[in-house]
Scaffold this active site. Structure first.
Site, PDB file in Angstrom:
ATOM      1  N   TYR A 146       6.261   8.839   7.293  1.00  0.00           N
ATOM      2  CA  TYR A 146       5.003   8.091   7.364  1.00  0.00           C
ATOM      3  C   TYR A 146       5.280   6.584   7.342  1.00  0.00           C
ATOM      4  CZ  TYR A 146       0.046   7.254   6.153  1.00  0.00           C
ATOM      5  OH  TYR A 146      -1.264   6.859   6.143  1.00  0.00           O
TER       6      TYR A 146
ATOM      7  N   TYR B 249      -7.914  10.442   4.836  1.00  0.00           N
ATOM      8  CA  TYR B 249      -7.911  11.342   5.997  1.00  0.00           C
ATOM      9  C   TYR B 249      -8.824  12.516   5.650  1.00  0.00           C
ATOM     10  CZ  TYR B 249      -3.599   8.956   7.490  1.00  0.00           C
ATOM     11  OH  TYR B 249      -2.660   8.026   7.879  1.00  0.00           O
TER      12      TYR B 249
ATOM     13  N   HIS C 257       0.835  -1.193   0.000  1.00  0.00           N
ATOM     14  CA  HIS C 257       0.000   0.000   0.000  1.00  0.00           C
ATOM     15  C   HIS C 257       0.870   1.243   0.000  1.00  0.00           C
ATOM     16  CE1 HIS C 257      -2.955   2.960   1.169  1.00  0.00           C
ATOM     17  NE2 HIS C 257      -3.886   2.080   0.894  1.00  0.00           N
TER      18      HIS C 257
ATOM     19  N   PRO D  39      -2.001   6.531  18.175  1.00  0.00           N
ATOM     20  CA  PRO D  39      -2.125   5.734  16.943  1.00  0.00           C
ATOM     21  C   PRO D  39      -2.372   6.539  15.667  1.00  0.00           C
ATOM     22  CG  PRO D  39      -4.037   5.402  18.359  1.00  0.00           C
ATOM     23  CD  PRO D  39      -3.072   6.255  19.128  1.00  0.00           C
TER      24      PRO D  39
ATOM     25  N   LYS E  67       2.486   3.687  14.305  1.00  0.00           N
ATOM     26  CA  LYS E  67       3.882   3.373  14.615  1.00  0.00           C
ATOM     27  C   LYS E  67       4.046   2.274  15.659  1.00  0.00           C
ATOM     28  CE  LYS E  67       5.748   6.585  12.049  1.00  0.00           C
ATOM     29  NZ  LYS E  67       6.062   6.175  10.683  1.00  0.00           N
TER      30      LYS E  67
HETATM   31  P1  RFL Z   1       0.422  -5.668  22.858  1.00  0.00           P
HETATM   32  O1  RFL Z   1       0.044  -5.986  21.450  1.00  0.00           O
HETATM   33  O2  RFL Z   1      -0.520  -4.846  23.657  1.00  0.00           O
HETATM   34  O3  RFL Z   1       0.693  -7.047  23.591  1.00  0.00           O
HETATM   35  C1  RFL Z   1       0.897  -7.083  24.985  1.00  0.00           C
HETATM   36  C2  RFL Z   1       0.500  -8.456  25.464  1.00  0.00           C
HETATM   37  O4  RFL Z   1       0.782  -8.521  26.865  1.00  0.00           O
HETATM   38  C3  RFL Z   1      -0.309  -9.171  27.534  1.00  0.00           C
HETATM   39  N1  RFL Z   1      -0.272  -8.716  28.946  1.00  0.00           N
HETATM   40  C4  RFL Z   1       0.221  -9.473  29.927  1.00  0.00           C
HETATM   41  N2  RFL Z   1       0.728 -10.718  29.941  1.00  0.00           N
HETATM   42  C5  RFL Z   1       1.179 -11.222  31.127  1.00  0.00           C
HETATM   43  N3  RFL Z   1       1.109 -10.508  32.291  1.00  0.00           N
HETATM   44  C6  RFL Z   1       0.603  -9.253  32.329  1.00  0.00           C
HETATM   45  N4  RFL Z   1       0.548  -8.574  33.479  1.00  0.00           N
HETATM   46  C7  RFL Z   1       0.125  -8.681  31.108  1.00  0.00           C
HETATM   47  N5  RFL Z   1      -0.414  -7.488  30.774  1.00  0.00           N
HETATM   48  C8  RFL Z   1      -0.645  -7.533  29.455  1.00  0.00           C
HETATM   49  C9  RFL Z   1      -1.534  -8.714  26.745  1.00  0.00           C
HETATM   50  O5  RFL Z   1      -2.622  -9.626  26.945  1.00  0.00           O
HETATM   51  C10 RFL Z   1      -0.997  -8.735  25.322  1.00  0.00           C
HETATM   52  O6  RFL Z   1      -1.185  -9.992  24.704  1.00  0.00           O
HETATM   53  O7  RFL Z   1       1.836  -4.916  22.947  1.00  0.00           O
HETATM   54  P2  RFL Z   1       3.117  -4.944  21.968  1.00  0.00           P
HETATM   55  O8  RFL Z   1       3.574  -6.328  21.686  1.00  0.00           O
HETATM   56  O9  RFL Z   1       4.031  -3.972  22.578  1.00  0.00           O
HETATM   57  O10 RFL Z   1       2.558  -4.362  20.558  1.00  0.00           O
HETATM   58  C11 RFL Z   1       2.131  -3.043  20.450  1.00  0.00           C
HETATM   59  C12 RFL Z   1       1.001  -2.953  19.410  1.00  0.00           C
HETATM   60  O11 RFL Z   1      -0.021  -3.859  19.758  1.00  0.00           O
HETATM   61  C13 RFL Z   1       0.435  -1.530  19.330  1.00  0.00           C
HETATM   62  O12 RFL Z   1       1.463  -0.574  19.421  1.00  0.00           O
HETATM   63  C14 RFL Z   1      -0.297  -1.289  17.993  1.00  0.00           C
HETATM   64  O13 RFL Z   1      -1.471  -2.052  17.931  1.00  0.00           O
HETATM   65  C15 RFL Z   1      -0.600   0.211  17.797  1.00  0.00           C
HETATM   66  N6  RFL Z   1      -1.414   0.415  16.583  1.00  0.00           N
HETATM   67  C16 RFL Z   1      -0.826   0.412  15.336  1.00  0.00           C
HETATM   68  N7  RFL Z   1       0.513   0.248  15.217  1.00  0.00           N
HETATM   69  C17 RFL Z   1       1.084   0.179  13.979  1.00  0.00           C
HETATM   70  O14 RFL Z   1       2.318   0.027  13.905  1.00  0.00           O
HETATM   71  N8  RFL Z   1       0.338   0.267  12.823  1.00  0.00           N
HETATM   72  C18 RFL Z   1      -1.034   0.426  12.869  1.00  0.00           C
HETATM   73  O15 RFL Z   1      -1.688   0.453  11.820  1.00  0.00           O
HETATM   74  C19 RFL Z   1      -1.661   0.539  14.158  1.00  0.00           C
HETATM   75  N9  RFL Z   1      -3.005   0.656  14.275  1.00  0.00           N
HETATM   76  C20 RFL Z   1      -2.808   0.539  16.708  1.00  0.00           C
HETATM   77  C21 RFL Z   1      -3.583   0.654  15.527  1.00  0.00           C
HETATM   78  C22 RFL Z   1      -3.434   0.547  17.966  1.00  0.00           C
HETATM   79  C23 RFL Z   1      -4.800   0.684  18.053  1.00  0.00           C
HETATM   80  N10 RFL Z   1      -5.419   0.722  19.338  1.00  0.00           N
HETATM   81  C24 RFL Z   1      -5.132  -0.306  20.281  1.00  0.00           C
HETATM   82  C25 RFL Z   1      -5.663   2.002  19.874  1.00  0.00           C
HETATM   83  C26 RFL Z   1      -4.958   0.777  15.624  1.00  0.00           C
HETATM   84  C27 RFL Z   1      -5.576   0.797  16.885  1.00  0.00           C
HETATM   85  C28 RFL Z   1      -7.078   0.917  16.965  1.00  0.00           C
END
Ligand code: RFL
Length: 402
Positions: free
Chosen positions: A399, A212, A83, A304, A308
């Site tokens: 970006y 956007y 994309h 978000p 990133k």
């Molecule tokens: P995660 O994915 O939150 O995983 C953390 C894991 O830890 C578990 N956990 C525990 N396990 C044991 N003991 C505890 N005390 C624990 N507490 C929590 C949880 O159950 C979970 O499985 O963190 P990680 O690995 O650091 O990854 C980060 C990403 O998930 C996050 O930054 C992204 O989703 C942000 N984000 C986006 N990032 C991108 O790079 N590109 C995107 O297009 C993008 N779109 C988004 C997004 C985040 C969004 N939200 C959540 C606001 C879109 C949305 C809607």
């Protein structure tokens, strides 16, 4: 132990105990396990929850390169979609940027985060990796010494304990790793004062670009996920619950803000998931406290608006894995010592760009002199991005880049 079952109570050991099975924890676990490092992942949720939690979708070119380097990109190379275009809709008209042909000429790969996490999990388990689901870390203790421990509880509330040489806190912003940081740790926090309603709609994407829309009613965004699913964002009333708006009201707001009368209709469909996202950023500094190291959202939360978070999580996981391999295999601690400053350079770049995006996409609230000034600057910034090739190259580089 290839345990998809719950961990028993009592003390167990691993050289590296990884908290959290998200993109950060599972990328780290795969690289360490492939290098022969004794590690375990402790995950609070169950297997099904981890595999189905929909969040990110836009993966940066660097993320794909990291996953390819470690043989973890098969699924995204097969099913992900390249994309490279975004479209801005404003009251002064619309314009498109083929960002894949600008800046460093890098593309995103659209691949749902839950598919990436499922791939990483399958790869790790197939290779014989250890993971304990439904095992919630409570606290990391003795991180300033050579043998830190992680106290845990399983789904029935039974306590347990893992002893490690290093603990990787990949358990997100509200996890046990952050809670276990020493009291003087710096946390830089910014509330951007903007709330979004994040939506997943059972509807095919309506345009071949990230959309956007800047509108007097507020921001609206359109992002493809799969052939049948689209993510939308709507700037939303702060404090309102996620279910405050009916589906009719949501689609009416999306149609109005995306200016469908000028640009053509959106495919409507059932709203599968909605969440309120208050745009906040924060950074923990430093990312290392003795034998506790943070990665992913546990280390920093970029709002978000710039996609990133998952990309930083994968980048940091690779840096951390390589540093731990150097330390545990060769007794070379230089990369581990440099882990925090290396990551922070990427984190602050991502934070700065996310901040720029938020200022770019949202009009200030309120009709006072200052907000008129800010709104005029915002419109000038939009005009600069529309007309200046230099500005467009800068945008494209930031970006997609990290
Ligand atoms: P995660 O994915 O939150 O995983 C953390 C894991 O830890 C578990 N956990 C525990 N396990 C044991 N003991 C505890 N005390 C624990 N507490 C929590 C949880 O159950 C979970 O499985 O963190 P990680 O690995 O650091 O990854 C980060 C990403 O998930 C996050 O930054 C992204 O989703 C942000 N984000 C986006 N990032 C991108 O790079 N590109 C995107 O297009 C993008 N779109 C988004 C997004 C985040 C969004 N939200 C959540 C606001 C879109 C949305 C809607």
């Amino acid at each position: 132990m290839t345990e998809r079952q719950k961990s028993p109570a009592g003390q167990q050991t691993a050289d590296v105990v990884i908290l959290g099975a998200g993109p950060a924890g599972l990328t780290l676990a795969n690289i360490l396990h492939a290098a022969g490092i004794d590690c375990v992942v402790l995950e609070r949720a169950d297997d099904a929850h981890v595999r189905t939690r929909a969040r990110a979708g836009f993966l940066a070119a660097n993320t794909v390169r990291v996953l390819e380097r470690h043989g973890l990109a098969e699924g995204l190379n097969r099913r992900g979609k390249p994309h490279g275009t975004c479209e801005f809709r404003t009251e002064d008209g619309s314009f498109r940027l083929d960002y894949g042909a600008l800046g460093r000429r890098e593309l995103h790969t659209v691949y749902p985060q839950q598919d990436l996490v499922s791939d990483l999990l399958a790869h790790y388990l197939d290779a014989g990796g250890r993971i304990a689901f439904e095992t919630e870390a409570q606290a990391v203790r003795d991180a300033d010494g050579p043998r830190p421990t992680v106290t845990v509880r399983d789904a029935e509330g039974r306590p347990g304990r893992w002893r490690a040489r290093y603990v990787a806190g990949c358990d997100g912003r509200h996890g046990a790793a952050r809670r276990s940081l020493p009291p003087g740790t710096r946390r830089h926090h910014r509330d951007h004062g903007v709330t979004w309603l994040g939506l997943l709609a059972e509807a095919p994407p309506s345009m071949d670009a990230v959309g956007y829309a800047m509108h007097p009613d507020g921001f609206a965004g359109h992002m493809a996920r799969t052939a049948d699913i689209t993510r939308y964002y709507l700037q939303y009333e702060p404090g309102a619950p996620a279910d405050a708006w009916s589906e009719e009201r949501i689609w009416a707001a999306l149609d109005r803000r995306m200016r469908t009368d000028e640009h053509g209709p959106l495919h409507h469909g059932r709203i599968l998931q909605r969440s309120v996202i208050h745009l906040e950023s924060d950074v923990v500094e430093q990312l290392r406290h003795g034998s506790l190291l943070l990665a992913g959202d546990a280390a920093s939360l970029p709002a978000p608006a710039a996609a990133k978070g998952a990309n930083l999580a994968v980048l940091e996981a690779e840096l951390l894995a390589e540093a731990l391999v150097d330390e545990l295999r060769r007794g070379d601690s230089r990369a581990l010592d440099g882990y925090s400053p290396r990551c922070l350079a990427h984190i602050w770049r991502a934070q700065e760009f996310a901040h720029w995006m938020i200022q770019f996409l949202h009009s200030p609230v309120g009709p006072d002199e200052e907000s008129f000034f800010h709104e005029s600057m915002r419109r000038s910034r939009v005009e600069s991005l529309r007309t200046s090739r230099t500005h467009q190259d800068w945008f494209a580089e930031n970006y997609v880049g990290l």
